[in-house]
Design a protein around this motif. Structure first.
Motif, PDB file in Angstrom:
ATOM      1  N   SER A 135       0.831  -1.209   0.000  1.00  0.00           N
ATOM      2  CA  SER A 135       0.000   0.000   0.000  1.00  0.00           C
ATOM      3  C   SER A 135       0.866   1.259   0.000  1.00  0.00           C
ATOM      4  O   SER A 135       0.546   2.230  -0.702  1.00  0.00           O
ATOM      5  N   ILE A 136       1.967   1.238   0.744  1.00  0.00           N
ATOM      6  CA  ILE A 136       2.872   2.394   0.768  1.00  0.00           C
ATOM      7  C   ILE A 136       3.576   2.545  -0.579  1.00  0.00           C
ATOM      8  O   ILE A 136       3.721   3.662  -1.100  1.00  0.00           O
ATOM      9  N   GLU A 137       3.996   1.430  -1.168  1.00  0.00           N
ATOM     10  CA  GLU A 137       4.622   1.494  -2.491  1.00  0.00           C
ATOM     11  C   GLU A 137       3.632   2.025  -3.527  1.00  0.00           C
ATOM     12  O   GLU A 137       3.988   2.837  -4.387  1.00  0.00           O
ATOM     13  N   GLU A 142       1.999   5.899  -7.093  1.00  0.00           N
ATOM     14  CA  GLU A 142       0.653   6.183  -7.625  1.00  0.00           C
ATOM     15  C   GLU A 142       0.181   5.044  -8.530  1.00  0.00           C
ATOM     16  O   GLU A 142      -0.334   5.250  -9.629  1.00  0.00           O
ATOM     17  N   ASP A 143       0.343   3.825  -8.020  1.00  0.00           N
ATOM     18  CA  ASP A 143       0.029   2.610  -8.770  1.00  0.00           C
ATOM     19  C   ASP A 143      -1.326   2.062  -8.334  1.00  0.00           C
ATOM     20  O   ASP A 143      -1.434   1.381  -7.302  1.00  0.00           O
ATOM     21  N   ASN A 205      -6.887   5.369  -0.591  1.00  0.00           N
ATOM     22  CA  ASN A 205      -6.395   6.736  -0.771  1.00  0.00           C
ATOM     23  C   ASN A 205      -5.511   6.862  -2.010  1.00  0.00           C
ATOM     24  O   ASN A 205      -5.422   7.941  -2.594  1.00  0.00           O
ATOM     25  N   VAL A 206      -4.862   5.767  -2.397  1.00  0.00           N
ATOM     26  CA  VAL A 206      -4.093   5.780  -3.644  1.00  0.00           C
ATOM     27  C   VAL A 206      -5.036   6.002  -4.823  1.00  0.00           C
ATOM     28  O   VAL A 206      -4.765   6.812  -5.722  1.00  0.00           O
ATOM     29  N   ILE A 207      -6.150   5.293  -4.809  1.00  0.00           N
ATOM     30  CA  ILE A 207      -7.123   5.434  -5.893  1.00  0.00           C
ATOM     31  C   ILE A 207      -7.710   6.844  -5.910  1.00  0.00           C
ATOM     32  O   ILE A 207      -7.881   7.451  -6.972  1.00  0.00           O
ATOM     33  N   THR A 211      -7.317   9.122  -9.139  1.00  0.00           N
ATOM     34  CA  THR A 211      -8.553   9.297  -9.924  1.00  0.00           C
ATOM     35  C   THR A 211      -9.485  10.383  -9.397  1.00  0.00           C
ATOM     36  O   THR A 211     -10.367  10.832 -10.119  1.00  0.00           O
ATOM     37  N   GLY A 212      -9.290  10.772  -8.127  1.00  0.00           N
ATOM     38  CA  GLY A 212     -10.201  11.743  -7.535  1.00  0.00           C
ATOM     39  C   GLY A 212     -11.503  11.115  -7.050  1.00  0.00           C
ATOM     40  O   GLY A 212     -12.414  11.823  -6.617  1.00  0.00           O
ATOM     41  N   LYS A 213     -11.588   9.781  -7.099  1.00  0.00           N
ATOM     42  CA  LYS A 213     -12.808   9.078  -6.687  1.00  0.00           C
ATOM     43  C   LYS A 213     -12.577   8.301  -5.400  1.00  0.00           C
ATOM     44  O   LYS A 213     -11.542   7.687  -5.218  1.00  0.00           O
TER      45      LYS A 213
END
Length: 219
Positions: A135-137, A142-143, A205-207, A211-213
């Motif tokens: 999750s940190i990676e 931003e994967d 939170n990465v998503i 994506t802003g979603k």
């Protein structure tokens, strides 16, 4: 230095601080689990003492993020990056709190002989720690795909948690003198399950960052 360059520089610093905080939290979790397995009370106490450093890092990240918002007037995309960083730092701080909880359980159990060899809990922890790292990676790179793959492991941890709790509760009738230890081990299992939950939150939170979603990956 231009305004844009200054903002980018500060954002890089913010993410570097976040990565440092994550590494410290991950190490605290590993140390806490080792303290439980080895019944190393000194190591458990060291985990408790190290928590202040992680809390301080979170505060520094919060302060830097707020200064960025106040001074740089970031546009929507940049504001999302700062918002995501703040949310992730909060999740990491909770991971560090879990390390403290596990260390406290080690201390509560003390030198009492374990009712069984501690193998299954570290196995579950291994998967949960994979989720932390991934999750940190995913956040750093931003994967989105990695974030989604990370979240899929939450079901596996949940399943292991359910099995371990059932097993531990089954020990109580024949081991009434070890009830405290069994309850503490159940607490540890619950805390490991929460590590997976917080990792999934970071993945979400990465998503959001990319994506802003807002998406619920546990759905």
């Amino acid at each position: 230095m231009s305004t844009r360059s200054n903002f980018d520089h500060n954002l890089i610093q913010l993410n570097a601080m976040l990565l440092t905080m994550a590494k410290k939290a991950e190490m605290a979790i590993k140390d806490a689990m080792l303290s439980l397995v080895n019944q190393d009370l000194d190591q458990a106490k060291a985990v408790l003492m190290g928590d202040n450093e992680i809390n301080q890092l979170e505060q520094e990240i919060n302060d830097k993020a707020l200064l960025l918002i106040a001074r740089e007037s970031p546009v929507a995309t940049d504001l999302r990056k700062i918002s995501a960083a703040l949310k992730v730092s909060s999740e990491i701080e909770r991971l560090a709190d879990i390390a403290v909880n596990i260390a406290k359980s080690t201390i509560h159990i003390g030198n009492e002989k374990h009712i069984k060899e501690i193998i299954d809990i570290p196995n579950m922890m291994g998967i949960a720690l994979e989720m932390v790292s991934e999750s940190i990676e995913a956040f750093t790179t931003e994967d989105v795909s990695l974030a989604q793959e990370c979240a899929k492991k939450d079901d596996q941890v949940d399943q292991m948690f359910g099995q371990l709790i059932q097993e531990l509760m089954g020990y109580i009738p024949q081991n009434l003198n070890s009830t405290n230890q069994i309850i503490q081990l159940a607490f540890v299992c619950r805390n490991v399950e929460r590590i997976a939950d917080h990792s999934t939150n970071i993945a979400e939170n990465v998503i959001y960052l990319v994506t802003g979603k807002r998406i619920n990956l546990n759905a």
